[in-house]
Design an enzyme around this catalytic site. Sequence first.
Site, PDB file in Angstrom:
ATOM      1  N   ASP A 460       1.112  -1.373   0.016  1.00 21.74           N
ATOM      2  CA  ASP A 460       0.105  -0.079  -0.088  1.00 21.74           C
ATOM      3  C   ASP A 460       0.299   1.406   0.132  1.00 21.74           C
ATOM      4  OD1 ASP A 460       0.886  -1.043   2.729  1.00 21.74           O
ATOM      5  OD2 ASP A 460      -0.930   0.309   3.267  1.00 21.74           O
ATOM      6  N   ARG A 464       5.800   4.186   5.483  1.00 21.33           N
ATOM      7  CA  ARG A 464       5.338   4.261   7.231  1.00 21.33           C
ATOM      8  C   ARG A 464       5.760   3.025   8.220  1.00 21.33           C
ATOM      9  NH1 ARG A 464      -0.934   5.197   5.396  1.00 21.33           N
ATOM     10  NH2 ARG A 464      -1.187   3.731   5.463  1.00 21.33           N
ATOM     11  N   ASP A 465       4.813   2.648   9.083  1.00 22.83           N
ATOM     12  CA  ASP A 465       5.299   1.373   9.858  1.00 22.83           C
ATOM     13  C   ASP A 465       4.074   0.484   9.510  1.00 22.83           C
ATOM     14  OD1 ASP A 465       3.327   2.606  11.283  1.00 22.83           O
ATOM     15  OD2 ASP A 465       3.316   2.306  12.931  1.00 22.83           O
ATOM     16  N   GLU A 466       3.848  -0.010   8.222  1.00 29.60           N
ATOM     17  CA  GLU A 466       3.370  -1.049   6.929  1.00 29.60           C
ATOM     18  C   GLU A 466       3.568  -1.676   5.818  1.00 29.60           C
ATOM     19  OE1 GLU A 466      -1.799   0.160   5.827  1.00 29.60           O
ATOM     20  OE2 GLU A 466      -0.854   1.525   6.270  1.00 29.60           O
ATOM     21  N   ASP A 473      -5.392  -2.587  -2.953  1.00 30.40           N
ATOM     22  CA  ASP A 473      -5.054  -1.813  -3.341  1.00 30.40           C
ATOM     23  C   ASP A 473      -4.371  -2.291  -4.977  1.00 30.40           C
ATOM     24  OD1 ASP A 473      -4.494  -1.037  -0.925  1.00 30.40           O
ATOM     25  OD2 ASP A 473      -4.000   0.334  -1.412  1.00 30.40           O
ATOM     26  N   TRP A 535     -11.339  -6.151  -1.793  1.00 36.31           N
ATOM     27  CA  TRP A 535     -10.086  -6.528  -1.623  1.00 36.31           C
ATOM     28  C   TRP A 535     -10.267  -7.950  -1.412  1.00 36.31           C
ATOM     29  CZ3 TRP A 535     -11.964  -1.837  -0.647  1.00 36.31           C
ATOM     30  CH2 TRP A 535     -11.230  -1.394   0.473  1.00 36.31           C
ATOM     31  N   GLU A 746      -2.305   9.015  -0.868  1.00 36.99           N
ATOM     32  CA  GLU A 746      -3.625   8.417  -0.404  1.00 36.99           C
ATOM     33  C   GLU A 746      -5.063   8.853  -0.226  1.00 36.99           C
ATOM     34  OE1 GLU A 746      -4.168   5.252   3.739  1.00 36.99           O
ATOM     35  OE2 GLU A 746      -2.312   6.587   3.510  1.00 36.99           O
ATOM     36  N   HIS A 767       1.126   6.197  -2.464  1.00 41.19           N
ATOM     37  CA  HIS A 767      -0.628   5.120  -2.084  1.00 41.19           C
ATOM     38  C   HIS A 767      -0.450   4.604  -4.120  1.00 41.19           C
ATOM     39  CE1 HIS A 767      -1.519   3.829   2.230  1.00 41.19           C
ATOM     40  NE2 HIS A 767      -2.462   3.550   1.137  1.00 41.19           N
TER      41      HIS A 767
END
Length: 887
Positions: A460, A464-466, A473, A535, A746, A767
């Site tokens: 995605d 960041r912490d993802e 996506d 999804w 995003e 994103h």
Amino acid sequence: MLKAVNLTCEYLENPIGIGERKPRFGWIIESDKKNVVQQTYHIQVSMNEDFIDMVWDTGIVESSESIHIPYEGTELKSSTRYFYRVKITDNHGQESGWSDIGFFETALFDLSEWKARFITPEKDDEAKSSKGKLIRHEFALDGEIACARVYSTALGMYELYINGKRVGEDLLTPGWTSYKKRLQYQTYDVTDLLQKGNNAIGAIVGCGWYKGDLAGWVGRRNLFGSQTALLVQLFVRYTDGREQLIVTDENWKTSEGPILYSEIYHGETYDARLEKDGWDKPGFDDSDWNLVQLFDYPMSVLVPQDGLPVRRQETIKPIDMFTTPKGEKVIDFGQNMVGWVKFTVSGNAGDKVVLKHAEILDAEGNFYTENLRTAKQRIEYILKGNETEAFEPHFTFQGFRYIMIEEWPGKPTMDDFIGIVIHSDMEHTGEFICSNELVNQLQHNILWGLKGNFVDLPTDCPQRDERLGWTGDAQVFISTAAYLMNVARFFRKWLRDLKADQLENGGVPHVIPNVLQGIMQDDNLLESDHSSTGWGDAAVICPWTIYQAYGDKRILEEQYDSMKGWIEYIYNHAENGFIWNTGFHYGDWVSLDAKEGSYFGATPNDLTATAFYAYSTQLLAKAAEILEKQEDVEKYSKLHANIVKAFQDEFYTPNGRLAVRTQTAHILALMFNLVPDKYRNRTINTLIELLNEQDGHLVTGFLGTPYFCHVLSQNGKLEEAYHLLLKEDYPSWLYQVKQGATTIWEHWDGLKPDGSMWSPNMNSFNHYAYGAIGDWLYRVVAGLNTDEKHPGYKHIVIKPQPGGGMTYAQAELKSMYGKISIKWTIEEGNMIVDVTIPHNTTATITLPHAKVDSINTADEIVFEEGVSGATANIGSGNHRFIYPYKK
């Protein structure tokens, strides 16, 4: 002149370590003639380059197929190189000579061939350790080396060295898979790295995705295991025919090294004073090193690498160095990118370099990292001193445009830094350009969104912490991605993990690999860890899209059970099997019609869920037909018809009004053909009303946005589609461009007009989901598409649809058959259309607003007039058409 060139095996040129027992071959045809169609092919596969020891000889096969031709010879052996060549004839009576020779090399087919054992450099109490560990082993070779291969992988990430030299160019190996079910191993040709006599093999092993921090906002760690491990099997064949294996076992040694800390989200700390010169060369004194421990891990999860390796792709030089109002020393690379910074520095032993990374500056022009959440994106390098030193990290990557120099010995200059761009090693296949420079920048941003988020799997966001493999996506963007890059192998690997992680009842996790299993958040952001509409539909939409883009029937064969499982899951959770009104759904995620403070759009979940249910069921029925599963064709065709009827009964009033008055509701109903025929005009007119109520702006989210312009242009509203594309104020695609974006954001208003930003809790500036508009640029603006009945661009559909004041547009695509190109130009009242069609394909071209008797062309082509212009079938070669253009 007729040639078969650019031979490929499983999409690759001369691959080694492939796991397919029936690999597929393809080639591109070169000819100096037009309208070329292959008549026959002849493939030979041999154990040697002289083609004496043949394992497959097709003879002359009457066929126009030139891609994905499966091997049907004698059973292939493990760890063996095979050579192949092809000759062809065409419809002009030409016969080619034999092509240049290609080769492929098989991997280890059977688990019994593995003699190596997993070894770990870590103790049981090092679960929290983020250090990079060194592992080494010396061995002797007593003859002249004919060939050598190393088969290697790790639990964690690893870099391999032989006799002081790096093995291969791959980064972040072995890549990210569902490790408990699938662990890729790599194959490398190391013949040239070995020598007669003493040799040494070394490895650096780090946490990576296996052991390190993941889903940082909930603090997950050790998701797949708590100890890193290494597996290496080195095979050597001597010129006299003898063979030797060197394998990881309990006799290898380990030590701590200069990597004090390395985490994907947080960066790396490296102390150059702790480097051990010569540790990966023979003769190094390792008497104070410790023995490794054997590590028990199931060998059954091992698979040959089926994805594409991550590699360095390009470099970017800084464009500016400045001091912020807060006094921060910042360097601007001019492009939001993913990778890292390589730097050179001089200083004393113990001096430090500390860099931090960010995507954007705040309204005052200061360095901004709040949107990284817990991700530190920090590089610390401690100098060894007395020389110029260069550094780039090993087991981490950053998403950034800016770096802040927090510490540096002396005075840094821009020449000390270079940005290293990394992503999966996909071939760049598509180009789009037009007369509107803002749209060209949008296309640039879309491409860089792909580059930044296709790092081994479709994530995605990269900063960041993802950085997770979100299914939603991926499915909204895959069609655009297939224009920009060859993503067939990239998605094949990810879809195999999707299939591996799919629930027994057919449910599909939100992210693949599934690292969110069991997460329940207090704010109900994740009420469930699987099976949201749009999804989970990635299980169906993604393989179908790959099939359409590359003509790859095997991906439908491989994924069919997964596709079917997803539809059966929905059927079992839908009301009467037709209206899906249960479960957790993201819905039209982050749409602008959401309630204040919410990420969930206004379109009800039962509508979006039922719409995607219908669409995926229709695609499954089509896949069943292609795979000749007649019983399933009938079953899912009937199910699709019932879902459509149920949708119409549920969401349409007797007078033909769609009961849900949102943009996305109308878009999905139109795009997925859920509208009763007699109410289609009313539905599109209501969508225009909704658009006009927003002054021509969209308020759609993840599920509605990708189809908006398509729905407009397919229903007689082309100019409205262009107007939507070309809006420059918020919210719009070009608003981001005008705000200086170099990737897709995003949120439509990630950076607001006043310089303030969306909440840092979820505000990525890289994103790719909204970059799905790229599909419309290629298909509609340029007019380049494939025929669903003849996928992979075997039959091409050329249908440019000018508008929006554009005076030209051009698209190129390197298809499996070769380059396709379309350029249209409006000049002095004329439309000039230049088209290139690759050999062994045909095309249908529609010239917009053209009259048959007004088309000037050097080719003998018969046009027919239609509603939208003049249409003709054309063959391969270059074609030009000129005609008076007036709408």
